[in-house]
Design a protein around this motif. Structure first.
Motif, PDB file in Angstrom:
ATOM      1  N   PHE A 263      14.046 -30.223  33.309  1.00 36.28           N
ATOM      2  CA  PHE A 263      15.239 -30.668  32.572  1.00 36.28           C
ATOM      3  C   PHE A 263      16.291 -29.568  32.525  1.00 36.28           C
ATOM      4  N   LEU A 264      15.830 -28.313  32.455  1.00 38.22           N
ATOM      5  CA  LEU A 264      16.755 -27.185  32.367  1.00 38.22           C
ATOM      6  C   LEU A 264      17.086 -26.596  33.746  1.00 38.22           C
ATOM      7  N   SER A 265      16.529 -27.165  34.808  1.00 42.65           N
ATOM      8  CA  SER A 265      16.744 -26.606  36.147  1.00 42.65           C
ATOM      9  C   SER A 265      18.197 -26.811  36.584  1.00 42.65           C
ATOM     10  N   THR A 266      18.698 -25.847  37.314  1.00 40.41           N
ATOM     11  CA  THR A 266      20.076 -25.911  37.824  1.00 40.41           C
ATOM     12  C   THR A 266      20.130 -26.187  39.326  1.00 40.41           C
ATOM     13  N   LYS A 267      18.965 -26.510  39.886  1.00 43.06           N
ATOM     14  CA  LYS A 267      18.859 -26.718  41.337  1.00 43.06           C
ATOM     15  C   LYS A 267      19.678 -27.931  41.739  1.00 43.06           C
ATOM     16  N   GLY A 268      20.540 -27.722  42.678  1.00 39.36           N
ATOM     17  CA  GLY A 268      21.355 -28.806  43.204  1.00 39.36           C
ATOM     18  C   GLY A 268      22.593 -29.100  42.360  1.00 39.36           C
ATOM     19  N   LEU A 269      22.805 -28.317  41.297  1.00 43.01           N
ATOM     20  CA  LEU A 269      23.947 -28.542  40.407  1.00 43.01           C
ATOM     21  C   LEU A 269      24.992 -27.482  40.672  1.00 43.01           C
ATOM     22  N   LEU A 270      26.251 -27.875  40.522  1.00 47.28           N
ATOM     23  CA  LEU A 270      27.352 -26.941  40.744  1.00 47.28           C
ATOM     24  C   LEU A 270      27.988 -26.577  39.400  1.00 47.28           C
ATOM     25  N   PRO A 271      28.470 -25.354  39.304  1.00 45.61           N
ATOM     26  CA  PRO A 271      29.188 -25.001  38.068  1.00 45.61           C
ATOM     27  C   PRO A 271      30.427 -25.880  37.900  1.00 45.61           C
ATOM     28  N   HIS A 272      30.914 -25.935  36.669  1.00 43.00           N
ATOM     29  CA  HIS A 272      32.045 -26.789  36.304  1.00 43.00           C
ATOM     30  C   HIS A 272      33.333 -26.276  36.935  1.00 43.00           C
ATOM     31  N   GLY A 273      33.314 -24.988  37.387  1.00 38.25           N
ATOM     32  CA  GLY A 273      34.510 -24.401  37.969  1.00 38.25           C
ATOM     33  C   GLY A 273      34.916 -25.109  39.252  1.00 38.25           C
ATOM     34  N   TYR A 274      33.911 -25.671  39.980  1.00 35.05           N
ATOM     35  CA  TYR A 274      34.223 -26.378  41.198  1.00 35.05           C
ATOM     36  C   TYR A 274      35.080 -27.595  40.913  1.00 35.05           C
ATOM     37  N   CYS A 275      34.862 -28.176  39.726  1.00 32.09           N
ATOM     38  CA  CYS A 275      35.684 -29.345  39.371  1.00 32.09           C
ATOM     39  C   CYS A 275      37.140 -28.942  39.213  1.00 32.09           C
ATOM     40  N   LEU A 276      37.378 -27.686  38.890  1.00 32.99           N
ATOM     41  CA  LEU A 276      38.736 -27.196  38.694  1.00 32.99           C
ATOM     42  C   LEU A 276      39.257 -26.511  39.952  1.00 32.99           C
ATOM     43  N   SER A 277      38.446 -26.593  41.035  1.00 33.11           N
ATOM     44  CA  SER A 277      38.815 -25.956  42.315  1.00 33.11           C
ATOM     45  C   SER A 277      39.091 -24.469  42.115  1.00 33.11           C
ATOM     46  N   TRP A 278      38.441 -23.949  41.090  1.00 34.39           N
ATOM     47  CA  TRP A 278      38.575 -22.518  40.764  1.00 34.39           C
ATOM     48  C   TRP A 278      40.029 -22.088  40.696  1.00 34.39           C
ATOM     49  N   SER A 279      40.827 -23.015  40.192  1.00 37.64           N
ATOM     50  CA  SER A 279      42.245 -22.676  40.018  1.00 37.64           C
ATOM     51  C   SER A 279      42.366 -21.653  38.896  1.00 37.64           C
ATOM     52  N   PRO A 280      42.903 -20.469  39.186  1.00 41.94           N
ATOM     53  CA  PRO A 280      42.952 -19.437  38.139  1.00 41.94           C
ATOM     54  C   PRO A 280      43.666 -19.891  36.840  1.00 41.94           C
ATOM     55  N   PRO A 281      44.836 -20.556  36.983  1.00 40.90           N
ATOM     56  CA  PRO A 281      45.462 -20.964  35.712  1.00 40.90           C
ATOM     57  C   PRO A 281      44.598 -21.938  34.903  1.00 40.90           C
ATOM     58  N   LEU A 282      43.996 -22.900  35.637  1.00 39.73           N
ATOM     59  CA  LEU A 282      43.178 -23.874  34.922  1.00 39.73           C
ATOM     60  C   LEU A 282      41.930 -23.219  34.311  1.00 39.73           C
ATOM     61  N   VAL A 283      41.280 -22.396  35.142  1.00 36.89           N
ATOM     62  CA  VAL A 283      40.052 -21.748  34.645  1.00 36.89           C
ATOM     63  C   VAL A 283      40.369 -20.881  33.427  1.00 36.89           C
ATOM     64  N   MET A 284      41.453 -20.080  33.581  1.00 35.54           N
ATOM     65  CA  MET A 284      41.802 -19.193  32.467  1.00 35.54           C
ATOM     66  C   MET A 284      42.138 -19.997  31.206  1.00 35.54           C
ATOM     67  N   THR A 285      42.927 -21.025  31.371  1.00 32.67           N
ATOM     68  CA  THR A 285      43.320 -21.843  30.200  1.00 32.67           C
ATOM     69  C   THR A 285      42.091 -22.490  29.565  1.00 32.67           C
ATOM     70  N   TYR A 286      41.183 -23.008  30.389  1.00 34.34           N
ATOM     71  CA  TYR A 286      39.983 -23.668  29.878  1.00 34.34           C
ATOM     72  C   TYR A 286      39.113 -22.694  29.086  1.00 34.34           C
ATOM     73  N   VAL A 287      38.892 -21.523  29.713  1.00 34.15           N
ATOM     74  CA  VAL A 287      38.017 -20.516  29.062  1.00 34.15           C
ATOM     75  C   VAL A 287      38.620 -20.046  27.740  1.00 34.15           C
ATOM     76  N   VAL A 288      39.937 -19.740  27.775  1.00 33.91           N
ATOM     77  CA  VAL A 288      40.588 -19.254  26.535  1.00 33.91           C
ATOM     78  C   VAL A 288      40.532 -20.326  25.445  1.00 33.91           C
ATOM     79  N   SER A 289      40.800 -21.589  25.832  1.00 31.87           N
ATOM     80  CA  SER A 289      40.801 -22.676  24.836  1.00 31.87           C
ATOM     81  C   SER A 289      39.422 -22.856  24.203  1.00 31.87           C
TER      82      SER A 289
END
Length: 538
Positions: A8-34
């Motif tokens: 249940f806790l395995s991360t195999k085959g799962l991608l971090p949420h950053g891929y959903c944001l295409s690792w866009s620096p503005p989006l990632v930074m805004t998301y993390v800060v918020s």
């Protein structure tokens, strides 16, 4: 179970949420800060609630505060996990945190609805303001009342202080000696009058026994009185002898009273002493004077008794001695008229007739003296006498002796008195004879014998509707040989009422007269030890 949890806790085959944001620096930074700011904000709220709960331990819903603090903290953690998911695919852990947060939020929601009715009953700010204003008004009123009470207390204390000063001044300057003492009779207070009366200063006497002020011969007896007062009883106006500092004894009237505490226990004694030496001296002088006066009265009474006896004997002897020459003078004058009337001139015969009339009046006066002497001499006896029957008999005799006179007679029945029968017969006879005599010229004569009560005293009365007399001359009525009417109008010698007054006086009673000219007269007399009842009849 562990394998399932690991899967249940395995991360195999799962991608971090950053891929959903295409690792866009503005989006990632805004998301993390918020997410981070939301996490910090959520964590500050439980800290505030915890601080409030610790400071306000009287808050009735402490458990609700802790429930909401836990719920908010769980929400904050979900946001923190959301920031981590940008780089790590820990979606299983995120699900666990979200599930836990869901359960906690349900509990918080239920608790909120549970306490909502009680919370709605809490006063609103407006109500709290009104209550606060009322409290403020009450506080102001209370402070005002407290100030008034403080002022009243100050005034009472001042008044009590003045009263204590006044009482102390009264005690200090009283004419009577006022002595305070303990419950066993030891002197604790001593005023100026006590110092003047006994000669001791307060320094000399304070701490000494009250008995030390009393005469040595009386101290044992007075010790009993002090013990009686110590048991709660007062001794008032007790007369005794006290000892002055100079060794002289003097008389004192002393009042000793107990002083009680709140538990009705005797804690002290109050003694008021008054010097009665002068009064005692005056009483002894009065007793001596009374004894001397009594002796002199007895001597004077004996002298008067002897003089009255001698006077009665003299009057009786003179009356008897005068009767023979008066009788002889009267007989000789009439003998001259009968035997030598033809030889005497008319004027000489008139002189002889006047001599006869004068000797007759002289004989009547002698009879009056004898009657007065007989009725007021001798020992007084007391028997129950029927005055009503006596009056009826006397009036019947008067009616028989005066057949041409008609008098309306009314005698109250049942009149009786404890008196000397012989003397009261003379009283009734004289009063009724006078009433009969002075009503003879009335068209309708009336005589009434009755009794009346006045101020607890029974009076026997004889009233008529005769000629009456002027009350200005009433005192002359009871003097021997004093008359208010001319001899040619109503004959008499003026001895009857004098006899009546002497007899009534001998019985210890009084006689009174009341009259108006032309409206009759009323004579009333009292006799001691009378117990009669009756009603009037015609």
């Amino acid at each position: 179970m562990i394998d399932e949890l690991s899967q249940f806790l395995s991360t195999k085959g799962l991608l971090p949420h950053g891929y959903c944001l295409s690792w866009s620096p503005p989006l990632v930074m805004t998301y993390v800060v918020s997410e981070t700011l939301i996490f910090l904000a959520y964590f500050s709220m439980p800290a505030a609630l915890s601080y409030f709960a610790r400071r306000r331990k009287d808050f009735p819903y402490q458990w609700v505060l802790w429930m909401f603090a836990t719920f908010i903290m769980a929400c904050g953690l979900t946001h923190l996990i959301g920031a981590v998911l940008l780089w790590q695919p820990w979606y299983g852990l995120d699900v666990i945190f979200k599930s836990t947060t869901a359960l906690i939020s349900i509990g918080a929601a239920v608790s909120l609805w549970y306490v909502l009715p009680d919370a709605l009953r809490l006063p609103s700010p407006a109500q709290l303001r009104r209550v606060n204003e009322q409290l403020q008004a009450e506080i102001i009123e209370r402070r005002r009342v407290e100030e008034e009470l403080r002022q009243a207390k100050s005034e009472i204390e001042l008044s009590l202080h003045k009263e204590r000063i006044l009482r102390a001044a009264i005690v200090e300057f009283s004419d009577d000696a006022i002595i305070g003492g303990s419950d066993d009779g030891v002197i604790t207070d001593w005023n100026r009058a006590a110092e003047a009366m006994f000669g001791y200063t307060s320094k000399e006497v304070l701490g000494q026994s009250l008995l030390s002020l009393m005469a040595p011969a009386q101290r044992d007896q007075e010790q009993m009185l002090v013990e009686i007062v110590g048991r709660g009883r007062s001794v008032r106006q007790h007369e005794l002898q006290c000892l002055h500092k100079n060794g002289n004894l003097f008389d004192v009237a002393m009042t000793i009273s107990p002083i009680f505490d709140e538990e009705k226990k005797v804690v002290a004694l109050s003694t008021i002493a008054r010097d009665i030496t002068e009064r005692k001296r005056n009483e002894l002088e009065i007793l001596r004077l009374n004894a001397d006066l009594e002796r002199r009265v007895k001597e004077r009474t004996a002298e008067l008794t002897l003089a009255n006896r001698e006077l009665d004997s003299f009057a009786y002897a003179v009356s008897h001695d005068l009767r023979a020459p008066v009788r002889a003078l009267n007989g000789l004058s009439w003998a001259l008229i009968e035997d030598y009337a033809n030889e005497l001139q008319e004027q000489a015969q008139e002189y002889l007739q006047q001599i006869g009339v004068a000797t007759g009046r002289m004989n009547d006066l002698i009879d009056g003296l004898l009657s007065l002497s007989r009725n007021t001499r001798g020992e007084l006896s007391r028997d129950r006498v029927d005055i009503s029957s006596l009056a009826v008999r006397v009036l019947a005799e008067l009616s028989d002796n005066n057949p041409g006179c008609h008098v309306d007679v009314r005698v109250e029945q049942g009149l009786n008195a404890c008196c000397d029968k012989r003397m009261i017969e003379s009283v009734i006879s004289n009063l009724l004879e006078n009433a009969w005599k002075y009503t003879t010229k009335q068209k309708t004569a009336s005589i009434r014998v009755f009794a009346r009560d006045r101020e607890g005293v029974r009076y026997f009365c004889v009233a008529d509707n005769g000629v009456g007399f002027n009350m200005a001359n009433a005192e002359r009525l009871f003097q021997p040989f004093q008359r208010l009417h001319h001899q040619n109008e109503f004959p008499g010698i003026g001895i009857g009422l004098a006899t009546v007054k002497r007899i009534i006086n001998r019985h210890g009673g009084v006689i009174e007269a009341n009259s108006q000219p032309g409206k009759g007269a009323e004579f009333c007399f009292s006799l001691p030890e009378i117990a009669v009842e009756g009603n009037e009849s015609s």
